[in-house]
Design an enzyme around this catalytic site. Structure first.
Site, PDB file in Angstrom:
ATOM      1  N   HIS A  30       7.569 -29.345 -40.990  1.00  0.00           N
ATOM      2  CA  HIS A  30       6.637 -28.213 -41.060  1.00  0.00           C
ATOM      3  C   HIS A  30       6.781 -27.393 -39.788  1.00  0.00           C
ATOM      4  O   HIS A  30       7.633 -27.701 -38.929  1.00  0.00           O
ATOM      5  CB  HIS A  30       5.207 -28.708 -41.284  1.00  0.00           C
ATOM      6  CG  HIS A  30       4.780 -29.783 -40.320  1.00  0.00           C
ATOM      7  ND1 HIS A  30       4.661 -29.566 -38.964  1.00  0.00           N
ATOM      8  CD2 HIS A  30       4.474 -31.095 -40.509  1.00  0.00           C
ATOM      9  CE1 HIS A  30       4.274 -30.681 -38.369  1.00  0.00           C
ATOM     10  NE2 HIS A  30       4.165 -31.635 -39.282  1.00  0.00           N
ATOM     11  N   HIS A  33       7.183 -29.141 -36.418  1.00  0.00           N
ATOM     12  CA  HIS A  33       8.523 -29.639 -36.094  1.00  0.00           C
ATOM     13  C   HIS A  33       9.437 -28.487 -35.667  1.00  0.00           C
ATOM     14  O   HIS A  33      10.209 -28.611 -34.719  1.00  0.00           O
ATOM     15  CB  HIS A  33       9.165 -30.310 -37.319  1.00  0.00           C
ATOM     16  CG  HIS A  33       8.458 -31.547 -37.795  1.00  0.00           C
ATOM     17  ND1 HIS A  33       7.780 -31.601 -38.996  1.00  0.00           N
ATOM     18  CD2 HIS A  33       8.342 -32.773 -37.239  1.00  0.00           C
ATOM     19  CE1 HIS A  33       7.296 -32.825 -39.160  1.00  0.00           C
ATOM     20  NE2 HIS A  33       7.604 -33.550 -38.109  1.00  0.00           N
ATOM     21  N   GLN A  57       7.523 -48.991 -38.174  1.00  0.00           N
ATOM     22  CA  GLN A  57       6.246 -48.508 -37.634  1.00  0.00           C
ATOM     23  C   GLN A  57       5.156 -48.402 -38.693  1.00  0.00           C
ATOM     24  O   GLN A  57       4.060 -47.929 -38.410  1.00  0.00           O
ATOM     25  CB  GLN A  57       6.455 -47.172 -36.913  1.00  0.00           C
ATOM     26  CG  GLN A  57       6.813 -45.997 -37.789  1.00  0.00           C
ATOM     27  CD  GLN A  57       7.214 -44.789 -36.965  1.00  0.00           C
ATOM     28  OE1 GLN A  57       8.297 -44.737 -36.405  1.00  0.00           O
ATOM     29  NE2 GLN A  57       6.344 -43.786 -36.877  1.00  0.00           N
ATOM     30  N   GLY A 144       5.719 -34.116 -30.450  1.00  0.00           N
ATOM     31  CA  GLY A 144       4.505 -33.318 -30.577  1.00  0.00           C
ATOM     32  C   GLY A 144       3.310 -33.994 -29.925  1.00  0.00           C
ATOM     33  O   GLY A 144       3.179 -35.227 -29.971  1.00  0.00           O
ATOM     34  N   SER A 182       0.603 -31.554 -40.442  1.00  0.00           N
ATOM     35  CA  SER A 182       1.051 -32.940 -40.533  1.00  0.00           C
ATOM     36  C   SER A 182       1.680 -33.146 -41.903  1.00  0.00           C
ATOM     37  O   SER A 182       1.230 -32.556 -42.892  1.00  0.00           O
ATOM     38  CB  SER A 182      -0.167 -33.876 -40.397  1.00  0.00           C
ATOM     39  OG  SER A 182       0.150 -35.168 -40.890  1.00  0.00           O
ATOM     40  N   SER A 183       2.690 -33.985 -41.937  1.00  0.00           N
ATOM     41  CA  SER A 183       3.316 -34.284 -43.233  1.00  0.00           C
ATOM     42  C   SER A 183       2.296 -34.904 -44.171  1.00  0.00           C
ATOM     43  O   SER A 183       2.383 -34.760 -45.390  1.00  0.00           O
ATOM     44  CB  SER A 183       4.480 -35.244 -43.040  1.00  0.00           C
ATOM     45  OG  SER A 183       5.421 -34.653 -42.178  1.00  0.00           O
TER      46      SER A 183
HETATM   47  O1  PAF Z   1       6.420 -38.881 -34.798  1.00  0.00           O
HETATM   48  C1  PAF Z   1       7.235 -39.286 -35.650  1.00  0.00           C
HETATM   49  O2  PAF Z   1       7.633 -38.586 -36.593  1.00  0.00           O
HETATM   50  C2  PAF Z   1       7.787 -40.708 -35.524  1.00  0.00           C
HETATM   51  O3  PAF Z   1       6.826 -41.576 -35.046  1.00  0.00           O
HETATM   52  C3  PAF Z   1       9.078 -40.778 -34.674  1.00  0.00           C
HETATM   53  C4  PAF Z   1       8.820 -40.374 -33.231  1.00  0.00           C
HETATM   54  C5  PAF Z   1      10.144 -39.880 -35.277  1.00  0.00           C
HETATM   55  C6  PAF Z   1       9.602 -42.218 -34.658  1.00  0.00           C
HETATM   56  O4  PAF Z   1       9.875 -42.673 -35.941  1.00  0.00           O
END
Ligand code: PAF
Length: 275
Positions: A30, A33, A57, A144, A182-183
């Site tokens: 978006h 980014h 994550q 970000g 945000s996505s």
């Molecule tokens: O912020 C994100 O999109 C993710 O946490 C990142 C930094 C690309 C790591 O997967």
């Protein structure tokens, strides 16, 4: 823009001359980014973006499977933003064997705020970012500020491991009504999308109160949580913290940030505002 899905391909193509900027993402790009890509260009001669939805994550039951994957549209945006290289590896390329060595951020940074509600999240982030740093070997990397705690963890990781990488934080980009881009906003129904800017308004009230001299931290946090709850949200936290380390401020500390995470329906949104 050259697209690489292997580590060897990116390493072979990455020029040796000039400064290299890295902008790691999980895709579904978006304006937030794209602002980072533009900022990256101002810092470097070559810009490398990455798209990789990092399973490490996400906790079981989170949105790893349904996380929006919009590769073609993302590529178009990156080309328009003047990005030189896109690294978009498969999971098998990034994790050909279980990632038994991981980066463990200290609990006082990783188990508070979002880490309290998403155990292991920052270990997963730090591990993939460390891998991306080793793969791309950037001089500068951009993240970000919307993911404020993530930015702090990455800054401290870079500092403690003496990585020769400058970390730059990009300002949060907002819709006209204040909602941080945000996505995950894409998960919101029309009614939820109309309600969602309340998170920003609640944070704004806390910031205004603190700027006006109100240092009743707990009362401000509780009032913000109560306003969200009264409007149908399930807040995880609203927290006034020190910008530098996200620890509790004392009465005379300056350099503060207010952070929040709250669920609206099934969507968990986070946001923050520096005081
Ligand atoms: O912020 C994100 O999109 C993710 O946490 C990142 C930094 C690309 C790591 O997967």
């Amino acid at each position: 823009m050259q697209i690489h899905d292997t580590i060897a391909g990116l390493r072979a193509a990455r020029g040796k001359a000039g400064r290299v900027a890295l902008v790691p993402t999980m895709g579904n790009l978006h304006e937030g980014h794209i602002a980072l890509m533009t900022q990256a260009r101002a810092h470097a001669d070559q810009v490398i973006a990455t798209i990789f939805v990092n399973r490490l994550q996400f906790r079981p039951g989170e949105d790893f499977e349904k996380y929006p994957r919009t590769f073609e549209a993302d590529c178009e945006r990156l080309v328009a933003a003047g990005v030189d290289h896109l690294f978009a590896p498969t999971e098998a390329e990034m994790y050909p064997q279980p990632q038994t060595y991981q980066v463990e951020p200290p609990p006082e940074q990783a188990n508070i705020l979002d880490g309290e509600f998403r155990p292991g999240h920052f270990r997963g982030v730090a591990t993939v970012v460390m891998k991306l740093f080793q793969i791309a070997r950037p001089d500068v990397a951009l993240f970000g500020k919307k993911d404020y705690q993530q930015l702090m963890v990455i800054r401290n990781m870079v500092s403690e491991f003496n990585l020769p990488i400058e970390i730059v934080g990009g300002e949060t980009v907002r819709a006209a009504d204040g909602l941080a881009l945000s996505s995950r906003n894409g998960y919101l129904s029309a009614a939820e999308r109309a309600e969602a800017p309340r998170l920003y308004r609640v944070l704004t009230k806390v910031v205004e109160a603190v700027r006006a001299g109100d240092r009743g931290r707990a009362v401000l946090e509780q009032a913000a949580m109560a306003e969200l709850q009264a409007s149908g949200w399930a807040p995880d936290y609203v927290a006034l913290r020190k910008k530098l380390d996200l620890q509790l401020p004392s009465a005379h500390d300056s350099g503060l940030v207010v952070l929040a995470a709250a669920r609206l329906g099934s969507t968990r949104l986070i946001d923050n505002l520096e005081v």
